[in-house]
Design an enzyme around this catalytic site. Sequence first.
Site, mmCIF file in Angstrom:
data_model
loop_
_atom_site.group_PDB
_atom_site.id
_atom_site.type_symbol
_atom_site.label_atom_id
_atom_site.label_comp_id
_atom_site.label_asym_id
_atom_site.label_seq_id
_atom_site.Cartn_x
_atom_site.Cartn_y
_atom_site.Cartn_z
ATOM 1 N N GLY A 134 -0.396 0.348 -4.986
ATOM 2 C CA GLY A 134 -1.696 -0.277 -4.756
ATOM 3 C C GLY A 134 -2.704 0.217 -5.760
ATOM 4 C CG ASN A 161 2.863 0.281 3.346
ATOM 5 O OD1 ASN A 161 3.969 0.711 3.072
ATOM 6 N ND2 ASN A 161 2.464 -0.900 2.929
ATOM 7 N N GLY A 162 1.327 -2.085 5.500
ATOM 8 C CA GLY A 162 2.013 -3.162 6.203
ATOM 9 C C GLY A 162 1.064 -4.294 6.535
ATOM 10 C CE1 TYR A 215 7.246 -5.408 -10.048
ATOM 11 C CE2 TYR A 215 6.208 -6.048 -7.982
ATOM 12 C CZ TYR A 215 6.115 -5.744 -9.325
ATOM 13 O OH TYR A 215 4.903 -5.796 -9.958
ATOM 14 C CB CYS A 238 -0.901 0.046 1.238
ATOM 15 S SG CYS A 238 -2.054 -1.329 1.380
#
Length: 490
Positions: A50, A124-125, A267, A20
């Site tokens: 995301g 985020n996580g 990435y 995210c």
Amino acid sequence: MKYRILRKSSTPFDKVHEECGVFGIAAPEGKEISAAHDAYTALFALQHRGQEAAGIAVNKNGVIHCHKDTGLVSAVFNQEILDNMPGSMAIGHVRYSTTGDTRRENAQPISITHVKGNLAVAHNGNLVNAGELRREIELDGGIFRSSNDTEVLVYTIVKERLKCGSIEEAVMNTMHRIEGAYSLVVMSPRKLIAARDPHGFRPLCIGLLDNDCYIFASETCALDALGAKFIRDVEPGEVCVVENGELRSMHCGIECKSSACVFEYIYFARPDSIIDGASVELARQEAGKYLSIEHPVGADVVIGVPDSGIPAAIGYAKFSGIPYGVGLIKNRYIARTFIQPGQDKRERSVRLKLNALRTAIEGKRVIMVDDSIVRGTTCGRLVKLLRDAGAAEVHMRISAPPFRHPCFFGTDIPERNQLLAHNRTVEEMREIIGVDSLGFLSLEACRKIAVGCKLGFCDACFSGEYPIPVPEQVDKNMFETEIPLPSNKD
């Protein structure tokens, strides 16, 4: 009989999905800014993190208004919506689900009203102890509307807020109760707060716009999109508070070894971002350099699989002396929401997204560089594209070690038995993919690619060495409710 809402992949392609992206901005008291428009611009820059859902929550005079939905940022928001979201403080979120399915209720930010005020959170996580925390809240009478772990986080913050004197203290207390990966932004009626877990799994940085508006973002590319100045990264375990134009920080007091996700450099992150002191673009070129040292091969041209494989291919070409060429063309108009043409037409869907440039590869020995191999299905189709376009030889080089283990910290890596590298040798994988040779970046080299990074790395998806205890297995839809269907007798 029971049913369960199951998440279907939004993409037919064989890639690890991003987690995210989060964003927050706060202007000093009395300054009028269009925080919603700024958040929109930043989320657009973070869209790669995301693509399932997007949302923005704005704060005007202590009242929080939130708009969110499934889809890309450009689909969720338009000019009219943004114009009707006034406020000088905002947080935003782009989502790829790692816990919970794809529906509007799971979109973020999550905004609630509690006895001490309003609160909005974007995260985020992934929390490894979300299940036990949710169970505890439910036994206290808590009611959940979503099936993601962020709502668990929100309720935990609220519970702590009822016992202490400030929202930042509640966030710090929450950090002692939650385990796993989290970079988050929290907005109260008067404050904007950012926090990063003690291991620093996920990135989070601080910026400054117009010399007085503080910004928090998952990546520096969001700051660049706004023309904001990069200040520094949020440190692992740090809680930053912006109140009336002033920034202050404190540490949660949990001391541990830093373990930033190395796959951010391979990435996830945009190549123009700087994460914890290291350039993502240069890290990928370093990966290509080490690949050329560890896996040399005679060839006529080096090509990269768009987009993240291109910098590694450039690095391979520079160090090996083999010319770099554009061998695969990407259709920029195919998003991750592209409608799949059916299981029996997967090859056509790959051709719609990527096509081989015959003039660059016909009759040549080709080195194709990609960032990873997950299930191995897409790279096999890419090899066929190159051979159909006349490549004499195809040698594949991967700028990461083999994926052998699942991730519990916010990356959607399939279960072990779905990973091509699980219980297979490199030679076995080479035969399955259909290349003339196959080489992966070594784990030792992988740990060296992010030159200048201030933190240590988590590479558990490659090594199996997790920095914290993890469960045997986690179902990303574990919070989806199973409902008995009525029988004929009812």
